[in-house]
Scaffold this motif. Structure first.
Motif, short mmCIF file in Angstrom:
data_model
loop_
_atom_site.label_atom_id
_atom_site.label_comp_id
_atom_site.label_asym_id
_atom_site.label_seq_id
_atom_site.Cartn_x
_atom_site.Cartn_y
_atom_site.Cartn_z
N UNK A 140 0.83 -1.21 0.00
CA UNK A 140 0.00 0.00 0.00
C UNK A 140 0.87 1.25 0.00
N UNK A 141 1.90 1.28 0.81
CA UNK A 141 2.78 2.44 0.86
C UNK A 141 3.41 2.69 -0.51
N UNK A 142 3.97 1.65 -1.11
CA UNK A 142 4.62 1.82 -2.41
C UNK A 142 3.63 2.22 -3.50
N UNK A 143 2.42 1.65 -3.46
CA UNK A 143 1.39 2.03 -4.44
C UNK A 143 0.99 3.50 -4.24
N UNK A 144 0.86 3.93 -3.00
CA UNK A 144 0.52 5.33 -2.72
C UNK A 144 1.63 6.27 -3.17
N UNK A 145 2.87 5.88 -2.94
CA UNK A 145 4.01 6.71 -3.37
C UNK A 145 4.04 6.79 -4.89
N UNK A 146 3.83 5.65 -5.56
CA UNK A 146 3.80 5.64 -7.02
C UNK A 146 2.72 6.57 -7.54
N UNK A 147 1.54 6.51 -6.93
CA UNK A 147 0.43 7.39 -7.33
C UNK A 147 0.81 8.85 -7.12
#
Length: 164
Positions: A140-147
């Motif tokens: 979730x953290x990496x997906x949020x950062x990517x977004x």
């Protein structure tokens, strides 16, 4: 003779999130390739995955691949020829004889399936070693950062480019 000065060791925990995510991804890709090669899918390189991602939806012309990969038609043709020689890609036929279309062969699809299985096995390994919650939180953290960096659409549309 002069001796080269040895670089100081780097503690992974000291790295910024971008580098740490990059190095984790690189190592995961290395492990996947090692296991794919060990399973008999030899000759594949990391860069071939960028071609495979565009053939998963069905046949493409060399021109389409070149555009999606953001390379010249010559470069796309060379990579496709290499993958054909290795047995991962085959001609798909075309209504227009001037347009060459290719698709993943059975061997190419089997290599994709093996790669997916290896990645799923690694996910299970991470969950056993770190806990399901920690893995989901990291995802979730990496997906949020990517977004937040504007990179999610490229993933959603399978428009990831080779690093430059």
């Amino acid at each position: 003779m002069s001796r080269r000065k040895q670089a100081a060791a780097v503690a992974p925990e000291s790295l910024d999130l971008g580098h740490l995510a990059l190095f984790v991804g690189m190592r995961v890709n290395d492990v996947v390739l090692e296991e794919i090669h060990a399973a008999g899918f030899t000759g594949l390189r990391y860069a071939h995955g960028f071609v495979f991602q565009h053939l998963l939806g069905g046949p493409r012309s060399i021109g389409e691949l070149a555009g999606l990969l953001e390379v010249t038609q010559q470069a796309a043709s060379k990579t496709v020829a290499e993958l054909e020689k290795l047995g991962y890609v085959e001609e798909a036929g075309s209504e227009d004889a001037r347009v060459r279309r290719v698709r993943l062969s059975e061997r190419g699809q089997a290599a994709v399936d093996k790669g997916r299985a290896v990645r799923a096995g690694l996910e299970e390994r991470f969950k056993r070693g770190h806990g399901s919650r920690a893995v989901e939180d990291a995802r979730k953290l990496l997906a949020d950062v990517l977004e937040s960096l504007g990179g999610s659409e490229a993933v959603r549309s399978r428009r990831i480019r080779l690093p430059r």
